[in-house]
Structure formats: structure tokens, C-alpha cells
Design a protein around this motif. Structure first.
Motif, PDB file in Angstrom:
ATOM      1  N   ARG A 110      -0.776  12.448 -20.569  1.00 25.22           N
ATOM      2  CA  ARG A 110      -1.668  11.287 -20.603  1.00 25.22           C
ATOM      3  C   ARG A 110      -1.694  10.607 -21.968  1.00 25.22           C
ATOM      4  O   ARG A 110      -1.996   9.423 -22.077  1.00 25.22           O
ATOM      5  CB  ARG A 110      -3.084  11.718 -20.202  1.00 25.22           C
ATOM      6  N   LYS A 111      -1.381  11.374 -22.999  1.00 23.58           N
ATOM      7  CA  LYS A 111      -1.333  10.786 -24.347  1.00 23.58           C
ATOM      8  C   LYS A 111      -0.301   9.667 -24.436  1.00 23.58           C
ATOM      9  O   LYS A 111      -0.390   8.795 -25.300  1.00 23.58           O
ATOM     10  CB  LYS A 111      -1.006  11.869 -25.381  1.00 23.58           C
ATOM     11  N   PHE A 112       0.680   9.703 -23.537  1.00 19.71           N
ATOM     12  CA  PHE A 112       1.727   8.671 -23.523  1.00 19.71           C
ATOM     13  C   PHE A 112       1.362   7.494 -22.616  1.00 19.71           C
ATOM     14  O   PHE A 112       2.162   6.576 -22.448  1.00 19.71           O
ATOM     15  CB  PHE A 112       3.057   9.283 -23.071  1.00 19.71           C
ATOM     16  N   GLY A 113       0.189   7.536 -22.028  1.00 14.65           N
ATOM     17  CA  GLY A 113      -0.245   6.448 -21.145  1.00 14.65           C
ATOM     18  C   GLY A 113       0.054   6.667 -19.683  1.00 14.65           C
ATOM     19  O   GLY A 113      -0.123   5.757 -18.871  1.00 14.65           O
ATOM     20  N   ILE A 114       0.500   7.866 -19.321  1.00 17.49           N
ATOM     21  CA  ILE A 114       0.806   8.166 -17.919  1.00 17.49           C
ATOM     22  C   ILE A 114      -0.494   8.391 -17.163  1.00 17.49           C
ATOM     23  O   ILE A 114      -1.395   9.068 -17.655  1.00 17.49           O
ATOM     24  CB  ILE A 114       1.707   9.405 -17.817  1.00 17.49           C
ATOM     25  N   ARG A 115      -0.589   7.815 -15.959  1.00 15.14           N
ATOM     26  CA  ARG A 115      -1.806   7.937 -15.156  1.00 15.14           C
ATOM     27  C   ARG A 115      -1.430   8.055 -13.676  1.00 15.14           C
ATOM     28  O   ARG A 115      -0.293   7.761 -13.285  1.00 15.14           O
ATOM     29  CB  ARG A 115      -2.723   6.728 -15.367  1.00 15.14           C
TER      30      ARG A 115
ATOM     31  N   MET B 131       0.779   5.667 -10.900  1.00 12.59           N
ATOM     32  CA  MET B 131       1.872   4.994 -11.612  1.00 12.59           C
ATOM     33  C   MET B 131       3.200   5.433 -11.002  1.00 12.59           C
ATOM     34  O   MET B 131       3.325   6.546 -10.486  1.00 12.59           O
ATOM     35  CB  MET B 131       1.811   5.375 -13.096  1.00 12.59           C
TER      36      MET B 131
ATOM     37  N   ARG C 158       8.221   4.684 -14.228  1.00 13.44           N
ATOM     38  CA  ARG C 158       7.483   4.186 -15.386  1.00 13.44           C
ATOM     39  C   ARG C 158       6.995   5.340 -16.247  1.00 13.44           C
ATOM     40  O   ARG C 158       7.042   5.269 -17.483  1.00 13.44           O
ATOM     41  CB  ARG C 158       6.295   3.336 -14.905  1.00 13.44           C
TER      42      ARG C 158
ATOM     43  N   LEU D 222       7.736   6.074 -20.260  1.00 19.56           N
ATOM     44  CA  LEU D 222       6.702   6.282 -21.275  1.00 19.56           C
ATOM     45  C   LEU D 222       6.882   7.614 -21.996  1.00 19.56           C
ATOM     46  O   LEU D 222       6.584   7.729 -23.188  1.00 19.56           O
ATOM     47  CB  LEU D 222       5.317   6.238 -20.629  1.00 19.56           C
ATOM     48  N   CYS D 223       7.371   8.617 -21.264  1.00 18.91           N
ATOM     49  CA  CYS D 223       7.559   9.946 -21.849  1.00 18.91           C
ATOM     50  C   CYS D 223       8.842  10.563 -21.306  1.00 18.91           C
ATOM     51  O   CYS D 223       8.831  11.265 -20.288  1.00 18.91           O
ATOM     52  CB  CYS D 223       6.359  10.838 -21.527  1.00 18.91           C
TER      53      CYS D 223
END
Length: 369
Positions: A58-63, A66, A70, A74-75
Motif C-alpha cells: 500500500r505504500k506504493f499506492g496499491i489499493r 485496482m 497497474r 506501481l510496485c
């Protein structure tokens, strides 16, 4: 303030497991510990959808919801893990057994969260904060998982509180603190306020609970319909909803309004996969199967159609939900149409009767390639 029927302030706890699916995977596989874990579909091929992600991811913006493609962008080092719903349901049941040591007034919202009314608790502890601490510690000791808890006098405030100090948090919002707390709360945190409503509120210069509080109940109802009355109450810390351990569910679904109109079937299919995942998860939470699947389509001009298909036997697997919704969409006249919203609903429920199977069997996981 919210009061129970005997004029005693309720004691409500909201328990929310921390990154539940991913935490179970990290617990069961030492190689996953402290790694960015994404539970869901593979990013290969057309790609799947993220069900949830570990805090490291989640620190990479993964939610959740999604696309897996994507998430990989992001990661790149993220580890993609196929869901094991049998394992999550087993853990969820053990968590419920821990709750039942303290109260029978339990309202599950999902496999990983629930409301508890401990106004009167089985062990005569008396303190909701103490009970929340005992529950959190039992979950940690017995299941090697962490949970966050919110404690207050009503459901809405308790739920918001549980999200304030994640992971492994415990937040108490006392009766005297509620109104000040609600005034500072961003409008998008309010129950029933989705993206579209939040944008409408912000266009009206309504950004916080304090801004909403300036409007009369009549004005809120004028702008937002019947739910305006709820906003009027909740911004003042009033939520009289009781914890409902035996709530009857007549239909269950999910829908999404898109930031731009959809015009091609491929994109619509991807969005239906995401919506089907949400519906499937909610079916799992409520232990339900339905005989009727309904597709909702809203066009750019706000005209709306629904299409449905019924089955002889109750269904609840992810593949059938998604495939049926896509089939109903394909059979609808969407040529040259711009679509702003899609939704899937299941109804006509029967008992949930899971078939014995290998927990790693891909029967329910075909949308997670």
C-alpha cells in the motif's frame, strides 16, 4: 447523543482486521512476511484485479479494485498471490468465536469487520475499551493477526475511529468529543457519501462536517434527497442504528459511476470484473447465494435499463456472476452508447451451501488468471 432503548449510552466496538487477506497470506507463508503482497489476479495477459494488498504494498499506492497491471507498474517487486477464500473464511469464523466470548450482539459487515454492542457484556467487564483490548490481544495471540478497533457510543463514530490508527490501533471517541470530531471530518468520510456526492458537496463549498452543519435539514434534503436527513443527524453525532445480528438481506450488489463515459465492450468487461469481485466478497460476508442476477446500466444522458437472468439453483461463485453480467450487457443494445454507470445485484436468495473442495481449487478464482 445516541442512546440505547433503556436510556443508557450504548457501548459500540467496530473491529476491522488489518489488510486481512494479505495478512493471512503473510502469516501462512514466511517468505511473504514484510514483503509487498498483492492478493488477487495475475498482471499477466489481460490481467486481473487486486482484492487487497499488504501494508508494504500500500505504500506504493496499491489499493483494492485496482487492476493488477497497474499494481505491478506501481510496485514491480510486488508478489501476486491468488486468493484462498477458504482460509480467509476459516480465520473469520475463529475471529467471530472470539467476539462471542463477550457478546452475542454481533453484526458482521464482511469477513474482516464487524460491529459489537457490549453495552451489556457476557463477562461483566463493563468497559468497552477493555473488551476491545482483550479482543485485539486474543486475535494476535491465537491467530497471529492484527486488528484495529474503534470504540464509541454509536456505529458510525466507532467505524470511523477504527480507521484512525491502523494497523493494530485502538481509538476511543468519548461522547463529549463526538461533535467536535464530526465537525473536523472530511465529507468523503461520511456514511453514504460516494465520489459523486463528495464532488457535489465540494462544489457547494462543503468540505467538512462543520460546513455541513451550517445547512438546515431542509436544505440538506433539498440538495441530497432523503439521505440529507441522515447527514443532518450524523454531523451532530446522532446515529440511532442498532447492531443487528440477524439482519435480513433481500438483495445485495455493487455499482460504479465512472469518471468518464465508457464506449467499448472490452473496457466495460474489465469494469464488470471489478464490480463482480465486490459483489462476490459481499456474498461471502453474508454467506448467501442468489438465484437472480441483475445488471444495471446507466447511460450518459442518465437513462437507465436493467436486465436480469434467473437460475434454477442458487449461485454465488465469482465466475458465474461476472460471466452472466457480461452476457446480459452483450445482449443489451449498447451500440454507439456512452455508459456512465454499471451495477450488478443478486437477489432471490437461497441458503449458502458450499461444496466440499480443495481450498486452492480454481473453481471460484477464474477471474484471477
Amino acid at each position: 447523543m445516541t442512546e440505547a432503548s433503556n436510556n443508557t449510552l450504548r457501548k459500540i466496538i467496530h473491529i476491522d482486521m488489518d489488510a486481512f487477506y494479505a495478512s493471512v497470506e503473510q502469516r501462512d507463508n514466511p517468505l511473504y512476511q514484510n514483503k509487498p503482497i498483492v492478493v488477487g489476479g495475475s498482471p499477466e495477459g489481460r490481467g486481473g484485479v487486486v482484492a487487497t494488498a499488504s501494508y508494504e504494498a500500500r505504500k506504493f499506492g496499491i489499493r483494492s479494485a485496482m487492476s493488477s497491471k497497474r499494481a505491478q507498474q506501481l510496485c514491480p517487486d510486488a508478489i501476486f498471490v491468488r486468493p484462498r477464500f477458504a482460509a480467509y473464511k476459516e480465520a473469520s469464523q475463529k475471529i467471530r468465536e472470539i467476539f462471542q466470548r463477550y457478546t452475542d450482539l454481533i453484526e458482521p459487515l464482511s469477513l474482516d469487520e464487524a460491529y459489537l454492542d457490549v453495552t451489556i457484556d457476557k463477562q461483566n467487564i463493563g468497559s468497552a475499551i477493555a473488551i476491545a483490548k482483550l479482543i485485539k490481544q486474543a486475535i494476535k495471540d491465537e491467530l497471529q493477526l492484527t486488528a484495529s478497533a474503534g470504540v464509541s457510543i454509536n456505529k458510525f463514530v466507532a467505524k470511523i475511529a477504527s480507521d484512525l490508527n491502523k494497523p493494530d490501533g485502538l481509538t476511543f471517541i468519548a461522547p463529549a468529543q463526538i461533535e467536535a470530531f464530526m465537525e473536523k471530518l472530511p465529507v468523503e468520510k461520511f456514511f453514504g457519501v460516494g465520489k459523486v456526492t463528495a464532488e457535489k458537496m465540494k462544489s457547494m463549498q462543503l468540505f467538512t462536517g462543520a460546513d455541513l452543519k451550517k445547512l438546515t435539514e431542509a436544505a440538506l434534503k433539498q440538495h441530497f434527497g432523503k439521505v440529507g436527513a441522515f447527514y443532518y443527524q450524523i454531523v451532530r453525532g446522532i446515529d440511532n442504528r442498532a447492531v443487528q445480528p440477524h439482519r435480513e438481506t433481500k438483495s445485495l450488489g455493487a455499482e460504479d459511476t465512472f469518471p468518464f463515459d465508457l464506449t467499448d465492450m472490452e473496457t466495460m468487461s474489465v469494469e464488470l470484473d471489478k464490480i463482480a469481485l465486490v459483489v462476490f466478497d459481499r456474498l461471502q460476508r453474508h454467506q448467501l447465494k442468489g438465484r437472480t442476477i441483475t445488471l444495471k446500466v446507466k447511460y450518459h444522458d442518465f437513462k437507465q435499463i436493467t436486465r436480469n437472468q434467473s437460475f434454477a439453483e442458487p449461485i454465488g461463485d465469482l465466475e458465474t456472476i461476472a460471466a452472466t453480467a457480461k452476457s446480459l450487457l452483450a445482449a443489451s443494445d449498447i451500440t454507439d452508447k456512452k455508459i456512465r454507470l454499471l451495477g450488478i445485484t443478486l437477489s432471490n436468495f437461497g441458503e449458502f451451501m458450499p461444496k466440499p473442495k480443495n481450498p486452492d481449487h480454481p473453481e471460484q478464482l477464474k477471474l484471477f488468471p
